[in-house]
Design an enzyme around this catalytic site. Structure first.
Site, PDB file in Angstrom:
ATOM      1  N   GLY A  28       0.833  -1.204   0.000  1.00 16.66           N
ATOM      2  CA  GLY A  28       0.000   0.000   0.000  1.00 16.66           C
ATOM      3  C   GLY A  28       0.859   1.242   0.000  1.00 16.66           C
ATOM      4  O   GLY A  28       2.076   1.163  -0.183  1.00 16.66           O
ATOM      5  N   ASN A  29       0.236   2.387   0.178  1.00 17.35           N
ATOM      6  CA  ASN A  29       1.004   3.629   0.296  1.00 17.35           C
ATOM      7  C   ASN A  29       0.317   4.550   1.297  1.00 17.35           C
ATOM      8  O   ASN A  29      -0.737   4.206   1.839  1.00 17.35           O
ATOM      9  CB  ASN A  29       1.170   4.290  -1.072  1.00 17.35           C
ATOM     10  CG  ASN A  29      -0.155   4.724  -1.655  1.00 17.35           C
ATOM     11  OD1 ASN A  29      -0.838   5.582  -1.096  1.00 17.35           O
ATOM     12  ND2 ASN A  29      -0.552   4.122  -2.774  1.00 17.35           N
ATOM     13  N   ARG A  30       0.911   5.705   1.552  1.00 19.21           N
ATOM     14  CA  ARG A  30       0.492   6.530   2.687  1.00 19.21           C
ATOM     15  C   ARG A  30      -0.585   7.548   2.353  1.00 19.21           C
ATOM     16  O   ARG A  30      -0.837   8.458   3.133  1.00 19.21           O
ATOM     17  CB  ARG A  30       1.715   7.232   3.272  1.00 19.21           C
ATOM     18  CG  ARG A  30       2.660   6.231   3.933  1.00 19.21           C
ATOM     19  CD  ARG A  30       3.934   6.880   4.393  1.00 19.21           C
ATOM     20  NE  ARG A  30       3.686   8.014   5.277  1.00 19.21           N
ATOM     21  CZ  ARG A  30       4.642   8.730   5.837  1.00 19.21           C
ATOM     22  NH1 ARG A  30       5.896   8.442   5.593  1.00 19.21           N
ATOM     23  NH2 ARG A  30       4.332   9.745   6.623  1.00 19.21           N
ATOM     24  N   SER A  31      -1.254   7.415   1.223  1.00 16.61           N
ATOM     25  CA  SER A  31      -2.320   8.378   0.905  1.00 16.61           C
ATOM     26  C   SER A  31      -3.469   8.253   1.902  1.00 16.61           C
ATOM     27  O   SER A  31      -3.928   7.157   2.193  1.00 16.61           O
ATOM     28  CB  SER A  31      -2.839   8.104  -0.508  1.00 16.61           C
ATOM     29  OG  SER A  31      -4.011   8.856  -0.731  1.00 16.61           O
ATOM     30  N   ALA A  94      -3.685   7.870  -5.156  1.00 13.68           N
ATOM     31  CA  ALA A  94      -2.296   7.411  -5.260  1.00 13.68           C
ATOM     32  C   ALA A  94      -2.354   5.939  -5.669  1.00 13.68           C
ATOM     33  O   ALA A  94      -2.297   5.038  -4.827  1.00 13.68           O
ATOM     34  CB  ALA A  94      -1.585   7.589  -3.925  1.00 13.68           C
TER      35      ALA A  94
END
Ligand code: CTP
Length: 219
Positions: A28-31, A94
């Site tokens: 995943g990512n930090r959005s 994102a």
């Protein structure tokens, strides 16, 4: 509240995507999704008919917005394409650029005597670029660019490569703006050298100013 977007159909993507590796793990990512949700919320207040395709986030659905929840980049792709046509697409999500080649149906186990694990990743489809190249291309296609360095240069490259009408660039990984923050600063770039700095300001305020640029271009 002004009705500058009355009758316009806006399609907004927001949040991260999660790419499942096995039943308990993902990439995943930090959005946080806050910027995209703020855009959807303000657009609905200004009279637009808004569809919001949201990755996994913990945010309430803005009043008057039609929300479609998705998890992966592939699901976001299908949801966005399925929601065309619209007057403007704003790709604030994102989206993961890569996803595991294969999903492991059972939890991956450590292998005795091995200290490394190799995951093979394959590129996801570029939703923004495919919306911009679609037979049902919206009149306005807006992308986002989260960069840590050389913000304007990379963002202008994205504008040309993905053939979009505006790119909103923000610097991430520094100070109190960016992914998880309530505040942000955007550098909005367009063809012909168009450049407009918005903020630093609250994401709802930035959304309002960005939507003024959108409304002008749809008028
Ligand atoms: N985007 C998309 N689909 C993808 C990847 C990105 O729609 N599979 C969109 C995002 O919603 C955002 C913009 O493209 O509007 C961000 O692009 P980014 O991933 O940063 O750009 P790339 O061109 O992949 O460049 P780089 O990874 O080199 O930064």
């Amino acid at each position: 509240m002004s009705a500058a977007l009355a009758g316009r159909r806006l399609l907004v993507s927001a949040g991260p995507t999660f790419e499942d590796i096995d039943p308990v793990r993902y990439l995943g990512n930090r959005s946080s999704g806050k910027m995209g949700f703020a855009i959807a919320s303000v657009a609905a207040e200004r009279g637009a008919e808004v569809t919001l395709v949201a990755g996994p986030v913990h945010l309430a659905t803005p009043a008057g917005v039609h929300r479609i929840d998705v998890r992966s980049a592939a699901q976001m792709f299908d949801a966005v394409m399925g929601a065309l046509p619209c007057d403007a697409y704003i790709g604030a999500a994102a989206v993961a650029d890569f996803t595991p080649r294969a999903f492991a149906g059972s939890k991956l186990k450590k292998v005795a005597g091995t200290d490394t694990l190799t995951l093979e990743l394959v590129k996801t489809r570029d939703i923004l670029a495919e919306v911009a190249a679609h037979a049902l291309r919206p009149a306005l296609v807006v992308g986002f660019a989260a960069e840590t360095d050389d913000v304007a240069t990379y963002a202008r490259g994205k504008l040309e490569r993905k053939r979009v009408d505006l790119v909103c660039a923000n610097r991430v990984g520094v100070g109190a703006t960016g992914f998880e923050s309530d505040d942000n600063a955007l550098l909005v770039l367009g063809p012909g050298g168009f450049e407009r700095a918005l903020g630093p300001a609250a994401k709802t305020e930035l959304a309002a100013r960005l939507l003024e640029l959108v409304a002008e271009r749809l008028a």
